[in-house]
Design a protein around this motif. Structure first.
Motif, PDB file in Angstrom:
ATOM      1  N   MET A   1       0.853  -1.171   0.000  1.00 42.71           N
ATOM      2  CA  MET A   1       0.000   0.000   0.000  1.00 42.71           C
ATOM      3  C   MET A   1       0.898   1.233   0.000  1.00 42.71           C
ATOM      4  SD  MET A   1      -3.008   0.969   2.739  1.00 42.71           S
ATOM      5  CE  MET A   1      -4.273   0.041   1.929  1.00 42.71           C
ATOM      6  N   ALA A   5      -2.544   5.976  -0.835  1.00 36.30           N
ATOM      7  CA  ALA A   5      -3.623   5.048  -0.464  1.00 36.30           C
ATOM      8  C   ALA A   5      -3.778   5.004   1.053  1.00 36.30           C
ATOM      9  CB  ALA A   5      -3.341   3.653  -1.017  1.00 36.30           C
ATOM     10  N   ILE A  61     -13.267  -4.843   6.825  1.00 38.21           N
ATOM     11  CA  ILE A  61     -14.158  -4.456   5.742  1.00 38.21           C
ATOM     12  C   ILE A  61     -14.858  -3.168   6.160  1.00 38.21           C
ATOM     13  CG2 ILE A  61     -16.141  -5.158   4.357  1.00 38.21           C
ATOM     14  CD1 ILE A  61     -15.264  -8.097   5.219  1.00 38.21           C
ATOM     15  N   PRO A  65     -17.329   1.647   0.011  1.00 37.91           N
ATOM     16  CA  PRO A  65     -16.814   0.788  -1.056  1.00 37.91           C
ATOM     17  C   PRO A  65     -15.504   1.274  -1.685  1.00 37.91           C
ATOM     18  CG  PRO A  65     -18.796   1.923  -1.779  1.00 37.91           C
ATOM     19  CD  PRO A  65     -18.608   2.239  -0.329  1.00 37.91           C
ATOM     20  N   SER A  66     -15.126   2.521  -1.448  1.00 41.94           N
ATOM     21  CA  SER A  66     -13.861   3.020  -2.012  1.00 41.94           C
ATOM     22  C   SER A  66     -12.651   2.527  -1.228  1.00 41.94           C
ATOM     23  CB  SER A  66     -13.867   4.548  -2.055  1.00 41.94           C
ATOM     24  OG  SER A  66     -13.828   5.089  -0.740  1.00 41.94           O
ATOM     25  N   ILE A  67     -12.875   1.973  -0.042  1.00 39.78           N
ATOM     26  CA  ILE A  67     -11.778   1.461   0.782  1.00 39.78           C
ATOM     27  C   ILE A  67     -11.663  -0.035   0.549  1.00 39.78           C
ATOM     28  CG2 ILE A  67     -10.907   1.157   3.131  1.00 39.78           C
ATOM     29  CD1 ILE A  67     -12.551   3.637   3.903  1.00 39.78           C
ATOM     30  N   PRO A  68     -10.490  -0.491   0.101  1.00 35.79           N
ATOM     31  CA  PRO A  68     -10.329  -1.933  -0.124  1.00 35.79           C
ATOM     32  C   PRO A  68     -10.336  -2.696   1.194  1.00 35.79           C
ATOM     33  CG  PRO A  68      -8.216  -0.828  -0.309  1.00 35.79           C
ATOM     34  CD  PRO A  68      -9.265   0.250  -0.138  1.00 35.79           C
ATOM     35  N   HIS A  69     -10.610  -3.996   1.120  1.00 35.90           N
ATOM     36  CA  HIS A  69     -10.494  -4.833   2.318  1.00 35.90           C
ATOM     37  C   HIS A  69      -9.045  -4.806   2.766  1.00 35.90           C
ATOM     38  CE1 HIS A  69     -14.240  -7.400   1.219  1.00 35.90           C
ATOM     39  NE2 HIS A  69     -14.495  -6.110   1.216  1.00 35.90           N
ATOM     40  N   LEU A  70      -8.829  -4.719   4.051  1.00 35.30           N
ATOM     41  CA  LEU A  70      -7.480  -4.618   4.601  1.00 35.30           C
ATOM     42  C   LEU A  70      -7.112  -5.900   5.322  1.00 35.30           C
ATOM     43  CD1 LEU A  70      -7.857  -1.054   6.130  1.00 35.30           C
ATOM     44  CD2 LEU A  70      -6.814  -1.638   3.935  1.00 35.30           C
ATOM     45  N   GLU A  74      -1.466  -4.830   5.487  1.00 31.07           N
ATOM     46  CA  GLU A  74      -1.905  -3.445   5.322  1.00 31.07           C
ATOM     47  C   GLU A  74      -2.097  -2.767   6.674  1.00 31.07           C
ATOM     48  OE1 GLU A  74      -2.960  -5.675   1.688  1.00 31.07           O
ATOM     49  OE2 GLU A  74      -3.501  -6.013   3.769  1.00 31.07           O
TER      50      GLU A  74
END
Length: 89
Positions: A1, A5, A61, A65-70, A74
């Motif tokens: 990342m 980001a 989660i 929706p703009s934040i990816p699963h971490l 990460e």
């Protein structure tokens, strides 16, 4: 990342989030039920979970929706970059 980001995720630290994939490391202990309200709180929990919990399969989660699963890697990178600031208002 990359840093942009990470900065984006940090700005969204108040977004609703959930944590899954955390396992107990104690024999015979049930896996924890994790109740967090925000992305920042979820990241703080996971950053402090080791050695009490196995976080190798963790996933954070976000409701955004703009934040990816971490995952664990990460979270470690985000914690190194921002530390306790995840809990700030």
């Amino acid at each position: 990342m990359d840093r942009p980001a990470m900065a984006s995720v940090f700005r969204m630290r108040h977004a609703p989030a959930s944590v899954s994939g955390v396992r107990s490391t104690g024999q015979g202990q049930a896996d924890p039920i994790i109740r967090v309200r925000s992305l920042g709180e979820a990241i703080r929990f996971v950053a402090h979970a080791f050695p009490q919990y196995d976080i190798s399969a963790v996933a954070i989660i976000s409701g955004d929706p703009s934040i990816p699963h971490l995952g664990g890697l990460e979270v470690k990178a985000l914690w190194r970059e921002y530390g306790e600031r995840w809990s700030e208002e």
